[in-house]
Scaffold this active site. Structure first.
Site, short mmCIF file in Angstrom:
data_model
loop_
_atom_site.label_atom_id
_atom_site.label_comp_id
_atom_site.label_asym_id
_atom_site.label_seq_id
_atom_site.Cartn_x
_atom_site.Cartn_y
_atom_site.Cartn_z
N ASN A 31 0.80 -1.23 0.00
CA ASN A 31 0.00 0.00 0.00
C ASN A 31 0.83 1.28 0.00
O ASN A 31 0.29 2.36 0.20
CB ASN A 31 -0.97 0.00 1.18
CG ASN A 31 -2.06 -1.06 0.99
OD1 ASN A 31 -2.12 -1.72 -0.03
ND2 ASN A 31 -2.90 -1.22 1.98
N ILE A 86 0.89 6.88 -1.19
CA ILE A 86 0.30 6.03 -0.17
C ILE A 86 -1.14 5.71 -0.51
O ILE A 86 -1.90 6.60 -0.92
CB ILE A 86 0.34 6.73 1.21
CG1 ILE A 86 1.78 7.01 1.60
CG2 ILE A 86 -0.37 5.91 2.28
CD1 ILE A 86 1.92 7.95 2.76
N CYS A 87 -1.52 4.46 -0.34
CA CYS A 87 -2.90 4.03 -0.49
C CYS A 87 -3.44 3.76 0.91
O CYS A 87 -3.15 2.74 1.52
CB CYS A 87 -2.98 2.77 -1.35
SG CYS A 87 -4.67 2.17 -1.56
N LEU A 88 -4.18 4.73 1.42
CA LEU A 88 -4.82 4.61 2.73
C LEU A 88 -6.21 5.19 2.57
O LEU A 88 -6.36 6.38 2.27
CB LEU A 88 -4.01 5.37 3.78
CG LEU A 88 -4.49 5.31 5.22
CD1 LEU A 88 -4.50 3.86 5.73
CD2 LEU A 88 -3.60 6.17 6.11
#
Length: 187
Positions: free
Chosen positions: A105, A112-114
């Site tokens: 992620n 960032i993949c959040l």
């Protein structure tokens, strides 16, 4: 000039908080929110996280350091820059990872993949005005302990690597930690 420590002390004592701004511009809603939220964030940090303000008069720009104490990334120190936009809390903070990392992620370029940092989301996990900086810190920290979102990974190669061969994945993570995440120096 007022510093972060003065702002936090004033907020704790219930006094009105002075916010530095030019005479022709009123204090923004963002800046007023940040005085309260920074205090809440700092008093509720996970033990593996630290926050640093390079300029105590710019509460909207700071650095978060995460040093996981267990899991795949244990032993690494990962730095994130946080920039809170003027339209906060309608828009989420912008967060960038400064430490090169092998993570499903987090892309190697620092993206960032959040889900809670997404402006729009198909479910209720995206950004909303009820979220705070504390949520962002805890969300970043969780990236190092909860590997659960492989339906939408940012680094597809890392996600497939983990699903295919966890031992080899751990070796590559450890290699990245040794090369890029052993010190607090920004990368």
């Amino acid at each position: 000039m007022i510093t972060l420590s003065k702002k936090l002390k004033q907020a704790k004592e219930g006094k009105p908080v002075e916010i530095a701004h030019s005479p022709d511009k009123r204090a923004s809603i963002r800046d007023k929110l940040l005085v309260k939220e920074v205090q809440e964030m700092e008093s509720n940090l996970p033990p593996t996280c630290k926050v640093n303000f390079d300029d105590p008069d710019k509460l909207h720009q700071f650095n978060i350091t995460v040093a996981p104490d267990e899991g795949f990334w244990q032993g690494g120190t990962f730095d994130f820059d946080v920039d809170v936009p003027e339209d906060y809390n309608i828009l989420p903070p912008r967060v960038q990872c400064n430490t090169r990392i092998w993570h499903p992620n987090i892309a190697e370029n620092g993206d960032i993949c959040l889900s809670l940092l997404r402006e729009t989301s198909l479910d209720a996990t995206g950004w909303s005005p009820t979220r705070t900086l504390k949520d962002v810190v805890w969300g970043l920290n969780a990236l190092f302990y909860e590997l659960c979102d492989f339906d939408d990974p940012l680094n597809l190669e890392a996600a497939e690597h983990w699903l295919r061969d966890k031992e080899s994945f751990q070796e590559k993570v450890t290699s990245y930690i040794e090369r890029y995440a052993k010190s607090l120096t920004k990368r």
